[in-house]
Design an enzyme around this catalytic site. Sequence first.
Site, PDB file in Angstrom:
ATOM      1  N   GLY A 167       0.774  -1.235   0.000  1.00  0.00           N
ATOM      2  CA  GLY A 167       0.000   0.000   0.000  1.00  0.00           C
ATOM      3  C   GLY A 167       0.802   1.280   0.000  1.00  0.00           C
ATOM      4  O   GLY A 167       0.251   2.365  -0.132  1.00  0.00           O
ATOM      5  N   HIS A 168       2.120   1.181   0.140  1.00  0.00           N
ATOM      6  CA  HIS A 168       2.948   2.408   0.242  1.00  0.00           C
ATOM      7  C   HIS A 168       4.188   2.292  -0.620  1.00  0.00           C
ATOM      8  O   HIS A 168       5.265   1.995  -0.110  1.00  0.00           O
ATOM      9  CB  HIS A 168       3.361   2.648   1.694  1.00  0.00           C
ATOM     10  N   ILE A 169       4.166   2.450  -1.784  1.00  0.00           N
ATOM     11  CA  ILE A 169       3.218   2.929  -2.776  1.00  0.00           C
ATOM     12  C   ILE A 169       3.027   1.766  -3.764  1.00  0.00           C
ATOM     13  O   ILE A 169       4.018   1.181  -4.183  1.00  0.00           O
ATOM     14  CB  ILE A 169       3.791   4.156  -3.522  1.00  0.00           C
TER      15      ILE A 169
ATOM     16  N   ILE B 196       7.906   2.210  -0.929  1.00  0.00           N
ATOM     17  CA  ILE B 196       8.861   3.084  -0.243  1.00  0.00           C
ATOM     18  C   ILE B 196       8.625   2.929   1.250  1.00  0.00           C
ATOM     19  O   ILE B 196       7.491   3.052   1.726  1.00  0.00           O
ATOM     20  CB  ILE B 196       8.651   4.560  -0.658  1.00  0.00           C
TER      21      ILE B 196
END
Length: 157
Positions: free
Chosen positions: A65-67, A72
């Site tokens: 989910g990030h990213i 990251i």
Amino acid sequence: MAPTLLFELPDLNPPEPALTAEQIEAVNPHRGVMRMIDHVAYHSPGLDRMVAIREIRDDEFWGPGHIPGRPIFPGVLMIEAAAQVCSLLYLMRMEGVDFLGFVGADNFRFRGQVVPGDRLVILALEVEFRKRRSICDVQGLVGDTIVFEGRVTGMPL
């Protein structure tokens, strides 16, 4: 002006770590995905400086989910990792205290990305040690690049 290291780096690949994950867990209460330190490569004899290692893996809980498509390592987790190193410095010196709460993050700057496959090296330098407060300057490095720096304050809770 480019930042300088808090202190000269020791050997980051000693034959034996200064503290293993199990030894870290004997001091810090963080477990599972919330333990942000894999091992400690070095701590000074007086416990006023420490170098900890976090291997950034591609199966981390934050990755999808990030990213999406470009994972990251979140800045907030870099700060948490640094706070855990500072907690170790304090708790290893204070008998009868089992938790140092993270109460402040000041002057943080993020200067680079941390991604799966990176080895995040976290430096902590104690600038104030009192019974009721600990303040450390911290930096994170990937290779020769300082990717974050700031100041962490903790209090026993």
